[in-house]
Design a protein around this motif. Structure first.
Motif, PDB file in Angstrom:
ATOM      1  N   ALA A 134       1.019  -9.867 -10.359  1.00 48.06           N
ATOM      2  CA  ALA A 134       0.836  -8.470 -10.239  1.00 48.06           C
ATOM      3  C   ALA A 134      -0.561  -7.455 -10.668  1.00 48.06           C
ATOM      4  CB  ALA A 134       1.327  -8.501 -12.656  1.00 48.06           C
ATOM      5  N   LYS A 135      -1.553  -8.683 -10.525  1.00 50.34           N
ATOM      6  CA  LYS A 135      -2.868  -8.138 -10.202  1.00 50.34           C
ATOM      7  C   LYS A 135      -3.887  -8.323  -8.900  1.00 50.34           C
ATOM      8  CE  LYS A 135      -3.781  -8.787 -15.351  1.00 50.34           C
ATOM      9  NZ  LYS A 135      -4.660  -8.735 -16.794  1.00 50.34           N
ATOM     10  N   PHE A 136      -3.421  -8.263  -8.302  1.00 49.91           N
ATOM     11  CA  PHE A 136      -3.610  -8.391  -6.973  1.00 49.91           C
ATOM     12  C   PHE A 136      -3.499  -6.607  -6.048  1.00 49.91           C
ATOM     13  CE2 PHE A 136      -3.386 -12.813  -5.215  1.00 49.91           C
ATOM     14  CZ  PHE A 136      -3.684 -13.332  -6.715  1.00 49.91           C
ATOM     15  N   ARG A 137      -4.549  -6.610  -5.434  1.00 51.29           N
ATOM     16  CA  ARG A 137      -4.486  -5.680  -4.897  1.00 51.29           C
ATOM     17  C   ARG A 137      -3.545  -6.021  -3.049  1.00 51.29           C
ATOM     18  NH1 ARG A 137      -6.915  -1.834  -7.728  1.00 51.29           N
ATOM     19  NH2 ARG A 137      -8.664  -2.539  -8.548  1.00 51.29           N
ATOM     20  N   PRO A 138      -2.821  -4.627  -2.962  1.00 51.52           N
ATOM     21  CA  PRO A 138      -2.281  -4.919  -1.161  1.00 51.52           C
ATOM     22  C   PRO A 138      -2.915  -6.128  -0.196  1.00 51.52           C
ATOM     23  CG  PRO A 138      -1.800  -2.682  -1.648  1.00 51.52           C
ATOM     24  CD  PRO A 138      -2.647  -3.250  -2.628  1.00 51.52           C
ATOM     25  N   ASN A 139      -4.698  -5.109  -0.289  1.00 52.74           N
ATOM     26  CA  ASN A 139      -5.049  -6.723   1.028  1.00 52.74           C
ATOM     27  C   ASN A 139      -5.458  -8.072   0.799  1.00 52.74           C
ATOM     28  OD1 ASN A 139      -6.952  -6.379  -1.170  1.00 52.74           O
ATOM     29  ND2 ASN A 139      -8.178  -5.363   0.334  1.00 52.74           N
ATOM     30  N   GLN A 140      -4.574  -8.075  -0.792  1.00 49.85           N
ATOM     31  CA  GLN A 140      -4.702  -9.411  -0.723  1.00 49.85           C
ATOM     32  C   GLN A 140      -3.534 -10.624  -0.760  1.00 49.85           C
ATOM     33  OE1 GLN A 140      -6.364  -8.473  -5.076  1.00 49.85           O
ATOM     34  NE2 GLN A 140      -7.656  -9.735  -4.446  1.00 49.85           N
ATOM     35  N   LEU A 141      -2.661  -9.949  -0.344  1.00 51.64           N
ATOM     36  CA  LEU A 141      -1.201 -10.127   0.153  1.00 51.64           C
ATOM     37  C   LEU A 141      -0.622 -10.055   1.285  1.00 51.64           C
ATOM     38  CD1 LEU A 141       0.998  -7.740  -2.357  1.00 51.64           C
ATOM     39  CD2 LEU A 141      -0.222  -9.969  -2.904  1.00 51.64           C
ATOM     40  N   SER A 142       0.588 -11.485   1.754  1.00 51.17           N
ATOM     41  CA  SER A 142       0.397 -11.306   2.875  1.00 51.17           C
ATOM     42  C   SER A 142       1.438 -10.368   3.359  1.00 51.17           C
ATOM     43  CB  SER A 142       1.869 -12.361   2.933  1.00 51.17           C
ATOM     44  OG  SER A 142       2.593 -12.493   2.046  1.00 51.17           O
ATOM     45  N   GLY A 143       2.285 -10.204   4.634  1.00 51.35           N
ATOM     46  CA  GLY A 143       3.043  -9.271   4.957  1.00 51.35           C
ATOM     47  C   GLY A 143       4.349  -9.619   3.882  1.00 51.35           C
ATOM     48  N   GLY A 144       5.033 -10.353   4.123  1.00 47.22           N
ATOM     49  CA  GLY A 144       6.187 -10.694   3.590  1.00 47.22           C
ATOM     50  C   GLY A 144       6.383 -10.388   1.400  1.00 47.22           C
ATOM     51  N   GLN A 145       4.582 -10.686   0.906  1.00 47.36           N
ATOM     52  CA  GLN A 145       4.694 -10.301  -0.246  1.00 47.36           C
ATOM     53  C   GLN A 145       4.300  -8.784  -0.718  1.00 47.36           C
ATOM     54  OE1 GLN A 145       1.180 -12.612  -0.508  1.00 47.36           O
ATOM     55  NE2 GLN A 145       2.602 -14.022  -1.448  1.00 47.36           N
ATOM     56  N   GLN A 146       4.159  -8.137   0.924  1.00 48.15           N
ATOM     57  CA  GLN A 146       3.663  -6.383   0.228  1.00 48.15           C
ATOM     58  C   GLN A 146       5.302  -5.928   0.495  1.00 48.15           C
ATOM     59  OE1 GLN A 146       0.719  -4.279   2.359  1.00 48.15           O
ATOM     60  NE2 GLN A 146      -0.234  -6.435   3.308  1.00 48.15           N
ATOM     61  N   GLN A 147       6.332  -6.660   1.507  1.00 43.36           N
ATOM     62  CA  GLN A 147       7.556  -5.686   1.278  1.00 43.36           C
ATOM     63  C   GLN A 147       7.802  -6.461   0.499  1.00 43.36           C
ATOM     64  OE1 GLN A 147       8.663  -3.750   2.152  1.00 43.36           O
ATOM     65  NE2 GLN A 147       9.591  -3.950   4.607  1.00 43.36           N
ATOM     66  N   ARG A 148       8.019  -7.551  -0.209  1.00 41.01           N
ATOM     67  CA  ARG A 148       8.493  -7.764  -1.747  1.00 41.01           C
ATOM     68  C   ARG A 148       8.086  -6.793  -3.324  1.00 41.01           C
ATOM     69  NH1 ARG A 148      10.720 -12.726  -2.762  1.00 41.01           N
ATOM     70  NH2 ARG A 148      11.072 -13.952  -1.290  1.00 41.01           N
ATOM     71  N   VAL A 149       6.986  -6.564  -2.603  1.00 43.52           N
ATOM     72  CA  VAL A 149       6.382  -5.587  -3.958  1.00 43.52           C
ATOM     73  C   VAL A 149       6.485  -3.914  -3.731  1.00 43.52           C
ATOM     74  CG1 VAL A 149       4.164  -4.057  -4.555  1.00 43.52           C
ATOM     75  CG2 VAL A 149       3.884  -5.923  -4.083  1.00 43.52           C
ATOM     76  N   ALA A 150       7.249  -3.196  -2.438  1.00 38.77           N
ATOM     77  CA  ALA A 150       8.293  -2.030  -1.622  1.00 38.77           C
ATOM     78  C   ALA A 150       9.067  -2.669  -2.421  1.00 38.77           C
ATOM     79  CB  ALA A 150       8.008  -2.124   0.081  1.00 38.77           C
ATOM     80  N   ILE A 151       9.718  -3.749  -2.226  1.00 39.63           N
ATOM     81  CA  ILE A 151      11.429  -3.774  -2.782  1.00 39.63           C
ATOM     82  C   ILE A 151      10.890  -3.352  -4.384  1.00 39.63           C
ATOM     83  CG2 ILE A 151      13.143  -5.601  -3.149  1.00 39.63           C
ATOM     84  CD1 ILE A 151      12.127  -6.078  -0.298  1.00 39.63           C
ATOM     85  N   ALA A 152      10.201  -3.954  -5.109  1.00 34.07           N
ATOM     86  CA  ALA A 152      10.285  -3.787  -7.160  1.00 34.07           C
ATOM     87  C   ALA A 152      10.149  -2.441  -6.651  1.00 34.07           C
ATOM     88  CB  ALA A 152       8.965  -4.827  -7.158  1.00 34.07           C
ATOM     89  N   ARG A 153       8.350  -2.054  -5.849  1.00 33.05           N
ATOM     90  CA  ARG A 153       8.877  -0.015  -6.852  1.00 33.05           C
ATOM     91  C   ARG A 153      10.098   0.232  -6.697  1.00 33.05           C
ATOM     92  NH1 ARG A 153       5.101   2.088  -2.451  1.00 33.05           N
ATOM     93  NH2 ARG A 153       6.812   1.949  -0.628  1.00 33.05           N
ATOM     94  N   ALA A 154      11.013   0.085  -4.739  1.00 35.04           N
ATOM     95  CA  ALA A 154      12.508   0.865  -4.938  1.00 35.04           C
ATOM     96  C   ALA A 154      13.131   0.274  -6.625  1.00 35.04           C
ATOM     97  CB  ALA A 154      12.771   0.383  -3.900  1.00 35.04           C
ATOM     98  N   LEU A 155      12.943  -0.556  -6.425  1.00 36.36           N
ATOM     99  CA  LEU A 155      13.636  -0.541  -8.119  1.00 36.36           C
ATOM    100  C   LEU A 155      13.087   0.027  -9.190  1.00 36.36           C
ATOM    101  CD1 LEU A 155      14.710  -5.017  -7.205  1.00 36.36           C
ATOM    102  CD2 LEU A 155      16.200  -2.314  -6.571  1.00 36.36           C
ATOM    103  N   ILE A 156      12.407   0.387  -9.134  1.00 32.59           N
ATOM    104  CA  ILE A 156      11.654   0.167 -10.335  1.00 32.59           C
ATOM    105  C   ILE A 156      12.819   1.627 -11.532  1.00 32.59           C
ATOM    106  CG2 ILE A 156       9.567   2.115 -10.169  1.00 32.59           C
ATOM    107  CD1 ILE A 156       9.522  -0.691 -12.427  1.00 32.59           C
ATOM    108  N   ASN A 157      13.050   2.269 -11.023  1.00 32.63           N
ATOM    109  CA  ASN A 157      13.735   3.504 -11.773  1.00 32.63           C
ATOM    110  C   ASN A 157      15.067   3.248 -11.793  1.00 32.63           C
ATOM    111  OD1 ASN A 157      11.849   5.573 -12.268  1.00 32.63           O
ATOM    112  ND2 ASN A 157      11.637   6.228 -10.373  1.00 32.63           N
ATOM    113  N   ASP A 158      15.659   1.859 -11.402  1.00 32.45           N
ATOM    114  CA  ASP A 158      17.416   1.530 -11.678  1.00 32.45           C
ATOM    115  C   ASP A 158      18.417   2.639 -10.345  1.00 32.45           C
ATOM    116  OD1 ASP A 158      19.203  -0.060 -12.058  1.00 32.45           O
ATOM    117  OD2 ASP A 158      19.651   0.589 -14.012  1.00 32.45           O
ATOM    118  N   PRO A 159      17.342   2.433  -8.802  1.00 26.35           N
ATOM    119  CA  PRO A 159      18.381   4.119  -8.371  1.00 26.35           C
ATOM    120  C   PRO A 159      20.002   2.886  -7.675  1.00 26.35           C
ATOM    121  CG  PRO A 159      16.710   3.025  -7.055  1.00 26.35           C
ATOM    122  CD  PRO A 159      16.997   2.286  -7.965  1.00 26.35           C
TER     123      PRO A 159
END
Length: 220
Positions: A134-159
């Motif tokens: 949770a406290k990592f920054r994007p450059n500390q993550l793998s590509g797959g982990q960054q895409q997981r963050v993007a998916i989580a961001r897409a879900l936050i407003n419950d679209p």
């Protein structure tokens, strides 16, 4: 969508990119939109995602006619109804994983308290398997982990809808399979899932494949 066309003015010429698009996607569907480069699939995606409006025709999203809305009105529709996952992740490099996930909540009105919103973000982090980062920054993550963050961001407003543009384009095959499995799980939980891709392997996971060629749908 009914009789959607999209025309761009290039110099003195009008170039029609989409022609007479008729398309209906039901709530809870998992559809893939396929097409070669220049086929019009990105333009179609932009209209589905309310990032652009058609030149003519009607587009109804969540019971509302959105074809002629202003940019501000389209922004509200996007934030309330659509979560986006892009090939290039588009994470803020100076923000933590948790802060990136919370970003869309800044643009919608909600009855939830700050504590409740942060609790939801924590739950989504667990869902995508990144609670320990949770406290990592994007450059500390793998590509797959960054895409997981993007998916989580897409879900936050419950679209209702998750719209993905080549979501595995920068990932190796093993990580791509993990991301597709995660997206399929979201669909199984009731989210409408639309993936725009040129990759037949990715499209094969969808329950419906829509093919576009030269600005027209050739398979629906």
């Amino acid at each position: 969508m009914e009789n959607i066309t999209k025309t761009y003015k290039i110099g003195e010429d009008n170039v029609e990119v989409l022609t007479n698009i008729n398309l209906s996607i039901e709530k809870g569907e998992f559809a893939a939109i396929m097409g070669a480069s220049g086929s019009g699939k990105t333009t179609l995606m932009n209209i589905i995602g309310c990032l652009d409006v058609p030149t003519s025709g009607r587009y109804i999203l969540a019971g509302k006619e959105v074809s002629n809305l202003t940019d501000d009105e389209l922004s509200i529709i996007r934030n309330e109804h659509i979560g986006f996952v892009f090939q290039n992740f588009y994470l803020l490099p100076y923000a933590t994983v948790f802060e990136n996930i919370l970003l869309p909540t800044l643009y919608v009105s909600t009855s939830l308290s700050k504590l409740e919103v942060e609790k939801r973000a924590s739950e989504i982090l667990r869902l995508v398997g990144l609670q320990e980062r949770a406290k990592f920054r994007p450059n500390q993550l793998s590509g797959g982990q960054q895409q997981r963050v993007a998916i989580a961001r897409a879900l936050i407003n419950d679209p209702e809808m998750i719209l993905c543009d080549e979501p595995t384009g920068q990932l190796d095959s093993k990580t791509a399979a993990e991301i597709i499995d995660l997206l399929k799980k979201m669909n199984e939980q009731g989210k409408t899932l639309i993936i725009v891709t040129h990759d037949q392997n990715i499209a094969s996971h969808a329950k419906r494949i829509i093919k576009i060629k030269d600005g027209a749908i050739v398979r629906n």
